[in-house]
Design an enzyme around this catalytic site. Structure first.
Site, PDB file in Angstrom:
ATOM      1  N   GLU A  23     -19.062  16.923   5.442  1.00  0.00           N
ATOM      2  CA  GLU A  23     -18.515  17.724   6.554  1.00  0.00           C
ATOM      3  C   GLU A  23     -17.623  18.835   6.001  1.00  0.00           C
ATOM      4  O   GLU A  23     -17.657  19.972   6.472  1.00  0.00           O
ATOM      5  CB  GLU A  23     -17.712  16.818   7.492  1.00  0.00           C
ATOM      6  CG  GLU A  23     -17.016  17.533   8.631  1.00  0.00           C
ATOM      7  CD  GLU A  23     -17.924  17.807   9.818  1.00  0.00           C
ATOM      8  OE1 GLU A  23     -18.581  16.872  10.301  1.00  0.00           O
ATOM      9  OE2 GLU A  23     -17.971  18.973  10.268  1.00  0.00           O
ATOM     10  N   ARG A 147     -26.510   3.566   8.682  1.00  0.00           N
ATOM     11  CA  ARG A 147     -25.630   3.893   9.807  1.00  0.00           C
ATOM     12  C   ARG A 147     -26.392   4.868  10.679  1.00  0.00           C
ATOM     13  O   ARG A 147     -27.022   5.793  10.164  1.00  0.00           O
ATOM     14  CB  ARG A 147     -24.356   4.565   9.295  1.00  0.00           C
ATOM     15  CG  ARG A 147     -23.419   5.021  10.424  1.00  0.00           C
ATOM     16  CD  ARG A 147     -22.263   5.851   9.888  1.00  0.00           C
ATOM     17  NE  ARG A 147     -22.523   7.267   9.970  1.00  0.00           N
ATOM     18  CZ  ARG A 147     -22.086   8.160   9.090  1.00  0.00           C
ATOM     19  NH1 ARG A 147     -21.401   7.784   8.036  1.00  0.00           N
ATOM     20  NH2 ARG A 147     -22.360   9.428   9.257  1.00  0.00           N
ATOM     21  N   THR A 181     -18.789  15.484  18.801  1.00  0.00           N
ATOM     22  CA  THR A 181     -19.279  16.608  18.010  1.00  0.00           C
ATOM     23  C   THR A 181     -18.600  17.934  18.332  1.00  0.00           C
ATOM     24  O   THR A 181     -18.391  18.760  17.442  1.00  0.00           O
ATOM     25  CB  THR A 181     -20.809  16.709  18.179  1.00  0.00           C
ATOM     26  OG1 THR A 181     -21.358  15.477  17.696  1.00  0.00           O
ATOM     27  CG2 THR A 181     -21.407  17.865  17.401  1.00  0.00           C
ATOM     28  N   HIS A 209     -16.184   9.694  14.759  1.00  0.00           N
ATOM     29  CA  HIS A 209     -16.256  10.993  14.073  1.00  0.00           C
ATOM     30  C   HIS A 209     -15.739  12.026  15.070  1.00  0.00           C
ATOM     31  O   HIS A 209     -16.454  12.429  15.979  1.00  0.00           O
ATOM     32  CB  HIS A 209     -17.712  11.269  13.668  1.00  0.00           C
ATOM     33  CG  HIS A 209     -17.915  12.548  12.913  1.00  0.00           C
ATOM     34  ND1 HIS A 209     -17.933  12.609  11.539  1.00  0.00           N
ATOM     35  CD2 HIS A 209     -18.112  13.830  13.334  1.00  0.00           C
ATOM     36  CE1 HIS A 209     -18.138  13.864  11.134  1.00  0.00           C
ATOM     37  NE2 HIS A 209     -18.255  14.625  12.213  1.00  0.00           N
ATOM     38  N   HIS A 211     -14.159  15.627  16.112  1.00  0.00           N
ATOM     39  CA  HIS A 211     -13.904  17.038  15.780  1.00  0.00           C
ATOM     40  C   HIS A 211     -12.624  17.509  16.448  1.00  0.00           C
ATOM     41  O   HIS A 211     -12.171  16.951  17.429  1.00  0.00           O
ATOM     42  CB  HIS A 211     -15.122  17.896  16.162  1.00  0.00           C
ATOM     43  CG  HIS A 211     -16.121  17.942  15.044  1.00  0.00           C
ATOM     44  ND1 HIS A 211     -16.138  18.936  14.110  1.00  0.00           N
ATOM     45  CD2 HIS A 211     -17.095  17.061  14.688  1.00  0.00           C
ATOM     46  CE1 HIS A 211     -17.104  18.693  13.228  1.00  0.00           C
ATOM     47  NE2 HIS A 211     -17.697  17.554  13.552  1.00  0.00           N
ATOM     48  N   HIS A 303      20.278  19.745  12.815  1.00  0.00           N
ATOM     49  CA  HIS A 303      19.322  18.827  12.183  1.00  0.00           C
ATOM     50  C   HIS A 303      19.817  18.421  10.800  1.00  0.00           C
ATOM     51  O   HIS A 303      19.830  17.244  10.450  1.00  0.00           O
ATOM     52  CB  HIS A 303      17.947  19.486  12.039  1.00  0.00           C
ATOM     53  CG  HIS A 303      17.238  19.692  13.337  1.00  0.00           C
ATOM     54  ND1 HIS A 303      15.894  19.461  13.491  1.00  0.00           N
ATOM     55  CD2 HIS A 303      17.683  20.096  14.553  1.00  0.00           C
ATOM     56  CE1 HIS A 303      15.534  19.717  14.745  1.00  0.00           C
ATOM     57  NE2 HIS A 303      16.610  20.105  15.400  1.00  0.00           N
TER      58      HIS A 303
HETATM   59 ZN    ZN Z   1     -19.095  16.614  12.165  1.00  0.00          ZN
END
Ligand code: ZN
Ligand code: COA
EC number: 2.3.3.14
Length: 486
Positions: A23, A147, A181, A209, A211, A303
């Site tokens: 990927e 898979r 996806t 998975h 995105h 801070h």
């Molecule tokens: Zn992908």
């Protein structure tokens, strides 16, 4: 620990699949060399990812070569733990090519939404189911684990998704990846989707998975894990198509922070991130979570004052998890406490009144950028009227090596050299050189004169001068050598 998060320690059974090499290489502009892929794969394995998606062999000869060699590393025992996965379309040619390399697993992807079925695959649902079943079975016949990736699963009709997952399972897939996806899932929907699938199609393990098109990849991945996904797909620095997928570094830290699960050695994350940054050419922005330059740098005075008392006030987890350190900047947002602590770190003590004046000056001077320690010390010198910065060395020390001419008696050359003013020590040495001299001078000009005198000495053929940096005595109130931020 109170508040939100961290309430379910140890409650997840989950590991990572890293897809930086597959990927990640689908990021526009990114192409790793085979050697770079091997190096990344080894570090990923060392970090402890459960699976490495090494590539899609049918894409190009070098992709195939990288997958082949990564499988080789696994066979040789150089990659020890990670399962090596090869990617493939639901097509005989792709599957043959992938399986012929003998990876641990072939991952076969196929779009399952109506959009993908109609416009990409141009098949009916029934045809799709038989293609999925046949292709999974075909891969299984090659003796690899399989898979099935249900591409665009989050836009698919749920009833059909169930049928597709069942078809893959019944054909011999032991894992199914549910791909968001185009990154349109929400965490709540994602968790429910996995819970439902586990109920409706048991007997198979699930990957997620996710995105990152809407910035929800990490949230959606964690939600999927809560719903029962046992593998989360990630890439280092979140590389991937368009906005990429869930970043390894963020998922790994979130899993530890919220669920007490350590899926990788977090201390290797900065190294992994830098390696992939360098090889991909995709810079990590300073404000990137976990691996960004600013991840543990504080700015606002309030801070900093809090962090100085207890870092937990403004840090969700300590930088030490990653082997990193915290720091803070000095600029117009700085407050008294931070300024005082910084001056103390620099070895400078000032009165309350001086501190206020320095602070005013800091706020007046600094524009967009922060002040370096050097700039701060300059301001402090002006305000206090004391010398606070180290002065240039008062003396220069150098080592000079001498090669003698071939036909001379080294000891007599050494004797001649020993009387040159500035030469402090003379030693005859063996090896490349014949004589070693220690020289002292009060200035570069004087050093040059000494070296010239050495060169001009009878019997000397060649010299080489090395400067020796020396610690010099500091005036009162000056800072110690090692202080200051890099
Ligand atoms: Zn992908
Ligand atoms: N299973 C089977 N076939 C698929 C598929 C899948 N999951 N996804 C797409 N296809 C088909 C398409 O229907 C199309 O077929 P068509 O030519 O009959 O219309 C073809 O694959 C894709 O088009 P194209 O890429 O132009 O075909 P190609 O044969 O020239 O190249 C690749 C195929 C895979 C080698 C090439 O696209 C490539 O290098 N891709 C990079 C990897 C990739 O796309 N990965 C996606 C991961 S999610």
């Amino acid at each position: 620990m109170g508040g939100v998060g961290g309430e379910r320690p140890g409650s997840l059974r989950v590991g990572l699949l890293d897809s930086t090499l597959r990927e990640g290489e689908q990021t526009p502009g990114v192409s790793f060399t085979v050697e770079q892929k091997l190096e990344i794969a080894r570090l990923l394995d060392q970090a402890g990812v459960a699976m490495i998606e090494a590539g899609h062999p049918s894409v190009a000869p070098d992709v195939r070569e990288a997958v082949r060699r990564i499988i080789g590393l696994k066979r040789e025992g150089i990659i020890r733990g990670a399962e090596i996965v090869a990617h493939s379309r639901a097509a005989r040619s792709d599957i043959e090519e992938a399986a012929s390399l003998e990876p641990d697993r072939v991952a076969i992807f196929y779009g399952v939404s109506d959009i993908h079925l109609r416009y990409k695959h141009r098949v009916s649902r029934e045809e799709a189911l038989s293609i999925i079943g046949e292709m999974v079975e075909y891969a299984r016949e090659h003796g690899v684990k399989v898979r099935f990736t249900a591409e665009d699963a989050t836009r698919a009709d749920y009833g059909f998704l169930v049928e597709a997952v069942r078809a893959a399972r019944d054909a011999g897939a032991d894992r199914v990846s549910i791909a968001d996806t185009v990154g349109i899932a929400t965490p709540y929907a994602m968790r429910r989707l996995f819970e439902s699938l586990r109920r409706d199609v048991p007997g198979v393990e699930y990957d997620v998975h996710a995105h990152n098109d809407l910035g929800l990849a990490v949230a959606n991945s964690l939600a999927a894990a809560e719903g029962g996904a046992t593998i989360i797909h990630v890439t280092v620095n979140g590389l991937g198509e368009r906005a990429g997928i869930a970043p390894l570094e963020q998922v790994a830290v979130a899993l530890k922070r919220h669920y007490g699960v350590e899926v990788v050695d977090l201390k290797l994350i900065p190294q992994l991130s830098r390696l992939v940054e360098r090889y991909s050419g995709v810079p990590v922005p300073p404000n990137a979570p976990v691996v960004g330059e600013n991840a543990f740098i504080h700015k606002a005075g309030v801070h900093v004052a809090g962090v100085l008392r207890n870092p937990e006030t403004y840090e969700p987890y300590p930088p030490e998890w990653l082997g990193r350190t915290r720091d803070y900047t000095i600029d117009k947002y700085t407050g008294r406490r931070g300024l005082q602590a910084r001056l103390e770190r620099l070895g400078v003590r000032v009165s309350e009144e001086e501190l206020q004046k320095i602070l005013q000056e800091v706020k007046r001077r600094s524009g967009a950028r922060w002040l370096r320690d050097e700039d701060l010390l300059e301001i402090a010198e002006e305000v206090t009227g004391r010398a606070l910065r180290p002065r240039p060395p008062e003396e220069i020390e150098a080592l000079v090596t001498v090669k003698c001419e071939a036909n001379v008696y080294t000891t007599s050359v050494a004797r001649r050299l020993s009387v040159i003013p500035g030469v402090e020590e003379v030693a005859e040495v063996t090896g490349e050189n014949d004589i070693l001299l220690r020289v002292r001078a009060r200035s570069p000009v004087e050093l040059n004169q000494v070296v010239e005198a050495i060169r001009g000495t009878r019997g000397v053929r060649e010299t080489y001068t090395m400067l020796v940096l020396r610690r010099i005595p500091l005036s009162d109130g000056a800072r110690p050598q090692a202080a200051g931020r890099g």
